[in-house]
Motif scaffolding. Structure first.
Motif, mmCIF file in Angstrom:
data_model
loop_
_atom_site.group_PDB
_atom_site.id
_atom_site.type_symbol
_atom_site.label_atom_id
_atom_site.label_comp_id
_atom_site.label_asym_id
_atom_site.label_seq_id
_atom_site.Cartn_x
_atom_site.Cartn_y
_atom_site.Cartn_z
ATOM 1 N N MET A 8 16.504 11.417 14.238
ATOM 2 C CA MET A 8 17.448 10.826 15.189
ATOM 3 C C MET A 8 18.615 10.224 14.415
ATOM 4 N N ALA A 9 19.703 10.007 15.103
ATOM 5 C CA ALA A 9 20.850 9.353 14.484
ATOM 6 C C ALA A 9 20.542 7.869 14.312
ATOM 7 N N SER A 10 21.217 7.253 13.370
ATOM 8 C CA SER A 10 21.013 5.811 13.140
ATOM 9 C C SER A 10 21.509 4.997 14.331
ATOM 10 N N THR A 11 22.261 5.615 15.215
ATOM 11 C CA THR A 11 22.765 4.925 16.405
ATOM 12 C C THR A 11 21.789 4.995 17.570
ATOM 13 N N PHE A 12 20.664 5.699 17.426
ATOM 14 C CA PHE A 12 19.694 5.808 18.522
ATOM 15 C C PHE A 12 19.055 4.467 18.874
ATOM 16 N N PRO A 13 18.565 3.693 17.912
ATOM 17 C CA PRO A 13 17.936 2.412 18.256
ATOM 18 C C PRO A 13 18.914 1.490 18.990
ATOM 19 N N PRO A 14 18.388 0.577 19.794
ATOM 20 C CA PRO A 14 19.229 -0.218 20.693
ATOM 21 C C PRO A 14 19.821 -1.487 20.090
ATOM 22 N N PHE A 15 19.937 -1.565 18.781
ATOM 23 C CA PHE A 15 20.342 -2.811 18.143
ATOM 24 C C PHE A 15 21.852 -2.954 18.108
ATOM 25 N N SER A 16 22.316 -4.054 18.696
ATOM 26 C CA SER A 16 23.756 -4.332 18.749
ATOM 27 C C SER A 16 23.942 -5.793 19.104
ATOM 28 N N CYS A 17 24.881 -6.433 18.439
ATOM 29 C CA CYS A 17 25.220 -7.826 18.745
ATOM 30 C C CYS A 17 26.682 -7.834 19.212
ATOM 31 N N ARG A 18 26.867 -7.940 20.488
ATOM 32 C CA ARG A 18 28.205 -7.835 21.053
ATOM 33 C C ARG A 18 28.942 -9.167 21.117
ATOM 34 N N LYS A 19 28.224 -10.273 21.173
ATOM 35 C CA LYS A 19 28.886 -11.583 21.355
ATOM 36 C C LYS A 19 29.078 -12.280 20.040
#
Length: 128
Positions: free
Chosen positions: A117-128
């Motif tokens: 899978m691409a490294s962007t598949f997992p749902p990890f993100s800090c938007r704030k």
């Protein structure tokens, strides 16, 4: 993946030294061993998005079984469970805040990449 110092990276659960690579390798073995179970059962093969989610779900389960949930916040776990419940299609909004959450997030990114899978598949993100 967020880069940290060797001391930060190598500090494990309950202060025991662990190696990120060893845990990631264990997860990769679990994920790589996960083939299309539907095909083995004589049903329709899974689509690639379904197969990716099944592999990722197994890696998550294996990671939690291996390392436990110590240091993981309720919000981190709940948001990740919501991602899994969506069939891994929900927009990623799981923000690792503690050192333990960041270590697990990094392990999951490596496990996902090892499973094709691409490294962007997992749902990890800090938007704030």
């Amino acid at each position: 993946m967020v880069h940290r110092t060797r001391t930060e990276r190598d500090e494990g659960v309950m202060g025991r030294p662990t190696t990120f690579a060893a845990i990631a390798a264990i997860l990769a073995c679990f994920v790589a061993g996960e083939t299309a179970p539907a095909a083995a059962q004589g049903t329709e093969p899974q689509s690639w998005p379904e197969l990716k989610c099944a592999r990722y779900r197994k890696a998550w389960s294996d990671a939690l079984a291996h390392r436990g949930t110590k240091g993981l916040g309720q919000e981190f776990i709940a948001r990740h469970e919501a991602f899994l419940a969506s069939g891994c299609t929900a927009k990623g909004d799981v923000c690792p805040r503690s050192a333990e959450e960041l270590d697990l997030a990094n392990m999951m990114v490596v496990a996902a990449m090892n499973a094709g899978m691409a490294s962007t598949f997992p749902p990890f993100s800090c938007r704030k």
